[in-house]
Every structure is written in structure tokens, then in C-alpha cells.
Design a protein around this motif. Sequence first.
Motif, mmCIF file in Angstrom:
data_model
loop_
_atom_site.group_PDB
_atom_site.id
_atom_site.type_symbol
_atom_site.label_atom_id
_atom_site.label_comp_id
_atom_site.label_asym_id
_atom_site.label_seq_id
_atom_site.Cartn_x
_atom_site.Cartn_y
_atom_site.Cartn_z
ATOM 1 N N ALA A 148 9.440 2.518 8.901
ATOM 2 C CA ALA A 148 8.903 3.407 7.849
ATOM 3 C C ALA A 148 7.884 2.824 6.760
ATOM 4 N N SER A 149 6.902 2.900 6.968
ATOM 5 C CA SER A 149 6.484 2.326 5.644
ATOM 6 C C SER A 149 5.230 3.290 4.150
ATOM 7 N N ARG A 150 4.514 2.799 3.269
ATOM 8 C CA ARG A 150 4.369 3.260 2.394
ATOM 9 C C ARG A 150 2.730 2.175 1.460
ATOM 10 N N ARG A 151 1.720 3.162 2.079
ATOM 11 C CA ARG A 151 1.088 1.946 2.463
ATOM 12 C C ARG A 151 0.211 2.291 1.005
ATOM 13 N N ARG A 152 -1.258 0.946 0.726
ATOM 14 C CA ARG A 152 -2.138 0.620 -0.302
ATOM 15 C C ARG A 152 -2.692 2.281 -0.170
ATOM 16 N N LEU A 153 -3.038 2.660 -0.878
ATOM 17 C CA LEU A 153 -4.205 4.125 -1.138
ATOM 18 C C LEU A 153 -5.404 3.674 -0.892
ATOM 19 N N ASP A 154 -5.892 2.689 -0.898
ATOM 20 C CA ASP A 154 -7.697 2.068 -0.904
ATOM 21 C C ASP A 154 -7.052 0.907 -0.369
ATOM 22 N N ASP A 155 -6.955 0.349 1.085
ATOM 23 C CA ASP A 155 -7.198 -0.520 1.689
ATOM 24 C C ASP A 155 -8.205 -2.015 1.960
ATOM 25 N N GLY A 156 -9.170 -1.083 1.943
ATOM 26 C CA GLY A 156 -10.520 -1.088 2.058
ATOM 27 C C GLY A 156 -10.734 -2.483 3.769
ATOM 28 N N VAL A 157 -10.201 -2.153 4.571
ATOM 29 C CA VAL A 157 -9.371 -2.438 5.838
ATOM 30 C C VAL A 157 -8.919 -1.781 6.676
ATOM 31 N N GLN A 164 1.401 -7.942 11.807
ATOM 32 C CA GLN A 164 2.657 -7.980 10.658
ATOM 33 C C GLN A 164 2.161 -8.304 9.227
ATOM 34 N N GLU A 165 1.488 -9.958 9.827
ATOM 35 C CA GLU A 165 1.013 -10.594 8.185
ATOM 36 C C GLU A 165 -0.036 -9.924 7.341
ATOM 37 N N LEU A 166 -0.626 -9.232 8.212
ATOM 38 C CA LEU A 166 -2.222 -8.381 7.603
ATOM 39 C C LEU A 166 -1.868 -7.320 6.941
ATOM 40 N N GLY A 167 -0.353 -6.532 7.414
ATOM 41 C CA GLY A 167 0.427 -5.487 6.592
ATOM 42 C C GLY A 167 0.433 -6.427 5.558
ATOM 43 N N ARG A 168 0.958 -7.162 5.627
ATOM 44 C CA ARG A 168 2.195 -7.091 3.579
ATOM 45 C C ARG A 168 1.444 -7.926 2.745
ATOM 46 N N THR A 172 2.669 -0.779 0.876
ATOM 47 C CA THR A 172 3.733 -1.931 -0.519
ATOM 48 C C THR A 172 4.857 -2.060 -0.411
ATOM 49 N N ALA A 173 4.858 -1.148 0.289
ATOM 50 C CA ALA A 173 6.178 -1.910 0.952
ATOM 51 C C ALA A 173 6.880 -0.605 2.610
#
Length: 123
Positions: free
Chosen positions: A21-30, A87-91, A96-97
Motif C-alpha cells: 500500500a502506498s501514497r505517491r507524490r503528486l508530481d514526481d516528474g519521473v 525500490q530505492e527510486l520509489g523511496r 511519501t509513504a
Amino acid sequence: MDAGTGLSKLEPCPHYAVIFASRRRLDDGVDYTQAASRMLELAAIQDGFLGADSARDSHAMGITVSYWRDLDAIRAWHDVAEHRNVQELGRRLWYTAYTVRICRVERSYEFHVDPSNLERDGG
């Protein structure tokens, strides 16, 4: 995947589920979507992978459940170098969590409407 439902095919029990389960950044640019697709392709060729279901809402909250034959298969997937890099890119870039839960599936069952009934009932 079951072509009729779009959900993963049920596998014999017991098996294991990894709930991410994850919460994404709104504008990650990637290009998160490309990386997520690649991870699903890579997982699908791993020994012990049974399937996955995923959903994301409009508030950047998402859940992916992957299904595995056993704990050894989950450990092996966790240790795949390309998976660890993402996984590292995700962090660093995308989340955000997040939480990861590993569960043993003791029983499962399904429901789906027969598409021919939808047409006949006007649904």
C-alpha cells in the motif's frame, strides 16, 4: 489474469500475498508508470509468482497485491537487483509513504457476473 474479471486467477491454497500500500507524490516528474509496468513484467517471470492485482485512487493512494507460491519465492523476488533498484527510486522519488504486509492465504473464493447475463438483462 482472468480475462472475464480482470482480476488474478485464484490459485490453490495455501499461498502467500504481498500487500503493498502506498501514497505517491503528486508530481514526481519521473515515469512511475513505466517502472511499475516493468516490475510487473519482471515479477511475472519469477519462479513462484502467481499473479497480481493493483488499484490507485485519485488521491495518490494505491494498493498492489502480488501472489506467491511460498515465502522463498517472495524472498527471491525481494532480492532481484532490478527490483531493489526500483525500490530505492520509489523511496527517493515516488512515494511519501508505503507499507508492505506478507500474509498466508488460507482460503479464497470468487464471484463474478456472467457477461451473457448482462446482455440479456440489459445491464
